[in-house]
Design an enzyme around this catalytic site. Sequence first.
Site, mmCIF file in Angstrom:
data_model
loop_
_atom_site.group_PDB
_atom_site.id
_atom_site.type_symbol
_atom_site.label_atom_id
_atom_site.label_comp_id
_atom_site.label_asym_id
_atom_site.label_seq_id
_atom_site.Cartn_x
_atom_site.Cartn_y
_atom_site.Cartn_z
ATOM 1 N N ASP A 1 3.901 0.477 12.275
ATOM 2 C CA ASP A 1 2.751 -0.187 11.650
ATOM 3 C C ASP A 1 2.637 -1.665 12.038
ATOM 4 O OD1 ASP A 1 2.127 2.187 10.459
ATOM 5 O OD2 ASP A 1 2.882 1.662 8.474
ATOM 6 N N ARG B 1 -0.292 14.355 13.593
ATOM 7 C CA ARG B 1 0.195 14.191 12.221
ATOM 8 C C ARG B 1 0.179 15.476 11.386
ATOM 9 N NH1 ARG B 1 -1.840 8.580 9.769
ATOM 10 N NH2 ARG B 1 0.080 8.806 8.614
ATOM 11 N N PRO B 2 0.914 16.514 11.824
ATOM 12 C CA PRO B 2 0.984 17.728 11.004
ATOM 13 C C PRO B 2 1.768 17.465 9.714
ATOM 14 C CG PRO B 2 2.567 17.839 12.805
ATOM 15 C CD PRO B 2 1.782 16.571 12.997
ATOM 16 N N ARG C 1 -5.283 10.415 4.474
ATOM 17 C CA ARG C 1 -4.297 11.480 4.677
ATOM 18 C C ARG C 1 -3.220 11.479 3.601
ATOM 19 N NH1 ARG C 1 -3.851 13.713 9.397
ATOM 20 N NH2 ARG C 1 -1.710 14.190 8.869
ATOM 21 N N LYS D 1 0.838 -1.214 0.000
ATOM 22 C CA LYS D 1 0.000 0.000 0.000
ATOM 23 C C LYS D 1 0.862 1.249 0.000
ATOM 24 C CE LYS D 1 -1.930 1.590 4.056
ATOM 25 N NZ LYS D 1 -1.590 2.998 4.323
ATOM 26 N N ASN D 2 1.839 1.301 0.928
ATOM 27 C CA ASN D 2 2.576 2.550 1.110
ATOM 28 C C ASN D 2 3.630 2.802 0.033
ATOM 29 O OD1 ASN D 2 0.939 3.123 3.200
ATOM 30 N ND2 ASN D 2 2.408 2.606 4.828
ATOM 31 N N ASP E 1 3.723 20.105 8.495
ATOM 32 C CA ASP E 1 4.540 21.326 8.447
ATOM 33 C C ASP E 1 5.866 21.106 7.708
ATOM 34 O OD1 ASP E 1 4.936 19.587 10.703
ATOM 35 O OD2 ASP E 1 6.315 21.046 11.565
ATOM 36 N N ARG F 1 -8.790 -0.696 4.120
ATOM 37 C CA ARG F 1 -7.946 0.380 3.575
ATOM 38 C C ARG F 1 -6.576 -0.157 3.199
ATOM 39 N NH1 ARG F 1 -6.684 4.511 7.423
ATOM 40 N NH2 ARG F 1 -5.325 4.961 5.671
ATOM 41 N N CYS G 1 -5.545 12.800 13.426
ATOM 42 C CA CYS G 1 -6.048 11.467 13.195
ATOM 43 C C CYS G 1 -5.918 10.707 14.492
ATOM 44 C CB CYS G 1 -5.324 10.899 11.985
ATOM 45 S SG CYS G 1 -4.458 9.394 12.095
HETATM 46 N N1 EPU Z 1 5.529 14.660 11.341
HETATM 47 C C1 EPU Z 1 5.531 16.003 11.645
HETATM 48 N N2 EPU Z 1 5.504 16.915 10.628
HETATM 49 C C2 EPU Z 1 5.450 16.530 9.310
HETATM 50 C C3 EPU Z 1 5.442 15.154 9.005
HETATM 51 C C4 EPU Z 1 5.492 14.231 10.043
HETATM 52 O O1 EPU Z 1 5.562 16.377 12.816
HETATM 53 O O2 EPU Z 1 5.404 17.409 8.426
HETATM 54 C C5 EPU Z 1 5.561 13.656 12.431
HETATM 55 C C6 EPU Z 1 4.249 12.870 12.513
HETATM 56 O O3 EPU Z 1 3.263 13.573 13.237
HETATM 57 C C7 EPU Z 1 4.671 11.582 13.171
HETATM 58 C C8 EPU Z 1 6.094 11.383 12.632
HETATM 59 O O4 EPU Z 1 6.519 12.666 12.149
HETATM 60 O O5 EPU Z 1 4.700 11.722 14.562
HETATM 61 C C9 EPU Z 1 6.218 10.348 11.528
HETATM 62 O O6 EPU Z 1 5.342 10.650 10.487
HETATM 63 P P1 EPU Z 1 5.651 10.324 8.970
HETATM 64 O O7 EPU Z 1 5.455 11.608 8.208
HETATM 65 O O8 EPU Z 1 6.899 9.582 8.787
HETATM 66 O O9 EPU Z 1 4.397 9.391 8.630
HETATM 67 P P2 EPU Z 1 3.552 9.461 7.309
HETATM 68 O O10 EPU Z 1 4.440 9.728 6.177
HETATM 69 O O11 EPU Z 1 2.357 10.332 7.520
HETATM 70 C C10 EPU Z 1 3.827 6.946 6.689
HETATM 71 C C11 EPU Z 1 2.911 5.790 6.439
HETATM 72 C C12 EPU Z 1 2.283 5.368 7.756
HETATM 73 C C13 EPU Z 1 3.405 4.972 8.713
HETATM 74 C C14 EPU Z 1 4.383 6.142 8.889
HETATM 75 C C15 EPU Z 1 5.591 5.793 9.732
HETATM 76 C C16 EPU Z 1 2.169 6.135 4.167
HETATM 77 C C17 EPU Z 1 1.063 6.483 3.232
HETATM 78 N N3 EPU Z 1 1.881 6.194 5.478
HETATM 79 O O12 EPU Z 1 3.017 7.975 7.240
HETATM 80 O O13 EPU Z 1 1.469 4.245 7.482
HETATM 81 O O14 EPU Z 1 2.867 4.631 9.961
HETATM 82 O O15 EPU Z 1 4.863 6.560 7.597
HETATM 83 O O16 EPU Z 1 6.252 4.716 9.191
HETATM 84 O O17 EPU Z 1 3.271 5.796 3.746
HETATM 85 C C18 EPU Z 1 -0.306 2.750 7.808
HETATM 86 O O18 EPU Z 1 0.000 2.233 6.721
HETATM 87 O O19 EPU Z 1 -1.131 2.233 8.612
HETATM 88 C C19 EPU Z 1 0.315 4.018 8.185
HETATM 89 C C20 EPU Z 1 -0.173 4.810 9.138
#
Ligand code: EPU
Length: 440
Positions: free
Chosen positions: A324, A141-142, A112, A22-23, A144, A416, A136
């Site tokens: 995950d 999950r910002p 998201r 998926k990811n 920024d 999902r 969420c």
């Molecule tokens: N974060 C920030 N600011 C940002 C981006 C992230 O503070 O601009 C923080 C987040 O709030 C969190 C941490 O950084 O605490 C990690 O977030 P990350 O951005 O790495 O997660 P993501 O990219 O939103 C992806 C996967 C998630 C997986 C995470 C961590 C996808 C589509 N989603 O999310 O997958 O848990 O990386 O490995 O690739 C799932 O598949 O169930 C899922 C949630």
Amino acid sequence: MDAFRIVGGHPLRGTVKVSGSKNAALPILFSSLLGGNFTLRNVPCLRDVQTTLSLLKQLGVATESLGEKKPSPSKGKHLPAGQGQEWTGLFSISDQGGAEYEAPYDLVRTMRASVLCLGPLLARKRRARVSLPGGCLIGARPIDIHLKSFEKMGARITIHHGYIDAETKGLKGSEIILPYPTVTGTENILMAAVLARGTTTIQNAAKEPEVIDLANFLLARGAKIKGAGTSSITIEGVTDLHDTEYAIMFDRIEAGTFLVGAALLGDRVRIEGVDPSRITSILRVLLNMGAEPIMEGDTITLGAIANPVGTSLRTLPYPGFPTDMQAQILPLMAISKGASSVIETVFENRFTHVMEMNRMGADIEIHGSQAIVRGGSRLEGATVMASDLRASAGLVLAGLVAEGETEIKRVYHIDRGYEAIEKKLESLGARIKRIQEDLP
Ligand code: EPU
């Protein structure tokens, strides 16, 4: 609304094939907004993939399912979205070059990962309007870091009425230092940088295999990228991308979920279509708990751990133990000998499944970001509520090992991100059925 009814305690035996990731599929599909055509194989049949295809359609990308159509394994009465249609996993994708640039609230709120359209839209159409994803259940999950990085590359960003408006006269290569190795942040910047003017470096980049898969796909389309899979990625902008055919990597988390299932109840489960080198942190935890996996080529064979022992782990960005997989490892810890500890470092609120597992007889205490599991529990079937995708998978595993009947409500979450999970588990001998939940 669908629910799962599980009768626990039945051994798992046989072979299961892991689906496309998926990811990895989501960013690769969103990269179609960079223009041109390509063919994708191994696209998993998931609700998030269908949401992505709907959003891409609104943004002017045509997608066509190709190949010999076979009935989906989920053909039946109670179908999750997308299953039961004919699905080959083979898609032809072509950007129609339209002027659309808006990702509306209705789609972003259900997924998201829709924010992954920002980078490619800015790079190609120089404009993007994307509903700001809210918090969420697993954390605030910002985004920024994504937005600051695009500003550094020459985008002007404003937020009004819940929408991000981003525009640029043309993105320029920059040095981006990420304060945290965000996965979708790295992917968004990577996609934007592929068509930006000049060279971009991403420092402290995410090293997840899904980032490498996106980079490999873009390389196959003619992008110039070095260092994907390390914490420093360099991208030299090109003017356009060419046609290619590409197969999406296997789903590491689905593989890990079946591994835990095998460790709980396996009477020899063979998991096919895996690259074991991409899941070493999961294998290491299972080895610590007493598992004896046999790796041969792209398969892993595992039986139930006779006397599982507790262990400690901390969720971390790759190559650490994936957040995950945190919900799925807890039922194994709950029945193991001795205490276990899990420290969740990636998301601030990812333990909602624990209360439901405790209702099934687990003994897990939460102290801030740490779960302390007192092992030796005998899980019992109960009616429980799934709160997010991975929490659902954890509850399914708990239900499989529990004594008696478990009903898991709100399993739309699991659709999902897991392709026909109940059918795959049933083929291994699990007693699991999708039913229509009784509405109050
Ligand atoms: N974060 C920030 N600011 C940002 C981006 C992230 O503070 O601009 C923080 C987040 O709030 C969190 C941490 O950084 O605490 C990690 O977030 P990350 O951005 O790495 O997660 P993501 O990219 O939103 C992806 C996967 C998630 C997986 C995470 C961590 C996808 C589509 N989603 O999310 O997958 O848990 O990386 O490995 O690739 C799932 O598949 O169930 C899922 C949630």
